[in-house]
Motif scaffolding. Structure first.
Motif, PDB file in Angstrom:
ATOM      1  N   VAL A  28       0.959  -1.084   0.001  1.00  0.00           N
ATOM      2  CA  VAL A  28      -0.100  -0.039  -0.053  1.00  0.00           C
ATOM      3  C   VAL A  28       0.686   1.151  -0.136  1.00  0.00           C
ATOM      4  O   VAL A  28       1.922   1.382   0.739  1.00  0.00           O
ATOM      5  CB  VAL A  28      -0.998  -0.054   1.214  1.00  0.00           C
ATOM      6  CG1 VAL A  28      -2.246   0.788   0.960  1.00  0.00           C
ATOM      7  CG2 VAL A  28      -1.018  -1.250   1.931  1.00  0.00           C
ATOM      8  N   VAL A  75       2.505  -0.414   0.179  1.00  0.00           N
ATOM      9  CA  VAL A  75       1.178   0.431  -0.203  1.00  0.00           C
ATOM     10  C   VAL A  75       1.369   1.879  -0.013  1.00  0.00           C
ATOM     11  O   VAL A  75       2.267   2.337   0.837  1.00  0.00           O
ATOM     12  CB  VAL A  75       0.545   0.228   0.976  1.00  0.00           C
ATOM     13  CG1 VAL A  75      -1.382   0.160   0.677  1.00  0.00           C
ATOM     14  CG2 VAL A  75       0.531  -1.365   1.482  1.00  0.00           C
ATOM     15  N   VAL A 116      -3.327   0.762  -3.956  1.00  0.00           N
ATOM     16  CA  VAL A 116      -2.853  -0.705  -3.385  1.00  0.00           C
ATOM     17  C   VAL A 116      -2.126  -1.246  -4.570  1.00  0.00           C
ATOM     18  O   VAL A 116      -2.556  -1.163  -5.551  1.00  0.00           O
ATOM     19  CB  VAL A 116      -4.149  -1.503  -3.048  1.00  0.00           C
ATOM     20  CG1 VAL A 116      -3.658  -2.953  -2.526  1.00  0.00           C
ATOM     21  CG2 VAL A 116      -5.011  -0.938  -1.710  1.00  0.00           C
TER      22      VAL A 116
END
Ligand code: NAI
Length: 422
Positions: free
Chosen positions: A328, A378, A388
């Motif tokens: 992420v 991320v 993501v």
């Protein structure tokens, strides 16, 4: 100046931030379960974090002592202790980040799932309070089984009408920390390497042979700390933990047998600690470190740094599973790459500057030594998850691991959802 006195300024990436040239916004962090095995060292590490202005320590008991103790440390944040359910609301009010290490840990012979019956109820109650008192906060779920407690939290927030998938994180950083350590050991590479980088007028470089002299005469000195990097995806229990050693950097020529052994050790890292502690709990110190690293990334993201990337168990569409630990992106590429830039104004005075400034300076000075940046995982931003990242290219072994983990992860997710909706 000696090299030693310069290196101390970048010795820890938990202590590293708070550049003199930046205004650091106020941020409140609440730790729920703060008197526990993880909670106490985590409270200490968050007290050391200059991005935190207010630290709320909550537990069902014993927090006044922990708060009084930690509050004597002469760092930025004010510390407040809250004890018992009646004080939970006050602990949460205005929190930007809530970290939850509340609940029972494993004993030898137990799986994380064995904790479900107790911890699910604890997490549910805490999340109901979060929805009421600080619905905007980024929630860092540490309590196990993370594969179920994160879906429980999501359901509770949905019921309260406050669910934002960008703000809910299962903390899987300890798997990443372990994978990095074990990989570095096997690949025989330093787990973190600090390089001194000197920008210096070329005529001086030619005339000065000694490093100390270079530093003395240099115009810009900074440190680049390159770390071993291993993405870990999937979930946070046994085979659902899938380290992607094929994407590890720096690259190493490890055999299939070595990769298999590394994968297994990463998956069983928690059990290794549980057994070594022989009934006295599970990982607390390494977990507190990992929790502090992840919370720090969240704070940087909130403060608007760019390219902060961590692995975390978040809602995603990367696979058919509703939750999956992925890379992420949380928030400045340079900060996250452990870059520390120091501009020497005079012998006894210096200010820290951002890397983009250094890059501009680059055109005017000769680079003595530069190392490439590492790619990270991320992206976090001002609202939590910004992006993501995909899984990237997987080896056949990893593809197989991914298929194997899906049924177990699916069932843990469903168990959490069912519990929350009972
Ligand atoms: P611990 O038993 O030492 O501490 C837990 C604390 O939570 C205690 O102080 C307890 O009073 C408190 N607590 C219990 N109910 C509470 C409630 N309703 N509200 C607030 N606080 C409450 O346990 P430890 O070792 O700190 O572990 C905590 C959790 O973290 C466990 O569930 C463990 O499995 C998990 N864990 C997660 C890891 C991860 O990688 N995500 C790694 C290691 C542990």
């Amino acid at each position: 100046r000696s090299i030693k006195s310069l290196t101390t300024s970048s010795s820890s990436h938990i202590l590293r931030r708070g550049y003199a040239s930046e205004a650091v916004p106020d941020r409140k962090v609440a730790v729920l379960g703060a008197a526990g095995g993880i909670g106490q060292p985590l409270a200490l590490l968050m007290k050391l974090n200059p991005l935190v202005s207010s630290l709320a320590l909550y537990d069902i008991a014993n927090t006044p002592g922990v708060a009084a103790d930690v509050s004597h440390i002469n760092t930025r944040s004010e510390v407040y202790g809250y004890s018992g359910e009646a004080e939970l609301g006050k602990a949460l009010e205005g929190a930007d980040v809530v970290i939850i290490p509340a609940g029972v840990p494993r004993k030898p012979g137990m799986t994380r799932d064995d904790l479900f019956n107790i911890n699910a109820g604890i997490v549910k109650g805490l999340c109901e309070a979060i929805a009421k008192h600080c619905p905007q906060a980024l929630v860092n779920m540490i309590s196990n089984p993370v594969n179920s407690t994160v879906p429980i939290a999501a359901e509770i927030f949905k019921k309260a009408g406050t669910y934002d998938p960008k703000r809910l994180f299962g903390v899987t950083t300890l798997d990443v920390v372990r994978a990095k350590t074990f990989y570095a050991g096997k690949a025989k590479v330093p787990v973190a390497e600090r390089r001194l980088i000197i920008f210096c007028n070329s005529s001086l470089i030619l005339s000065k042979g000694m490093l100390d002299m270079w530093i003395y005469y240099s115009d810009l000195v900074f440190f680049l700390v390159s770390e071993v990097n291993v993405p870990v995806v999937g979930g946070h229990a046994g085979i659902t933990i899938l380290p992607l050693f094929s994407q590890a950097t720096p690259k190493a020529n490890l055999s299939d047998a070595e990769i298999t052994a590394l994968t297994k050790r990463t998956q069983d890292g928690g059990t290794e600690v549980v057994e070594a502690k022989a009934g006295k709990g599970s990982a607390t110190l390494s977990m507190a470190y990992a929790g502090a690293v992840f919370a720090d990334a969240c704070l940087k993201g909130l403060n608007g740094a760019s390219d902060v990337v961590e692995c975390s168990f978040v809602q995603s569409t990367i696979t058919e599973l509703p939750f999956f630990a992925s890379k992420v992106i949380l928030a400045t590429l340079f900060e996250h790459n452990k870059l520390f830039v120091r501009l020497n104004i005079s012998d006894d005075k210096s200010i820290a500057v951002h890397m983009h400034f250094a890059v501009e300076v680059l055109y005017f000075y000769t680079i003595v030594n530069i190392v490439l940046f590492l790619c990270l995982q991320v992206r976090l931003g001002k609202n939590g998850v910004e992006e993501v990242l995909g899984l990237g290219p997987l080896s056949d072994y990893e593809k197989e691991g991914l298929e194997k983990l899906k049924p177990e992860l699916q069932s843990s997710i469903e168990k959490g959802i069912k519990f929350a909706n009972q």
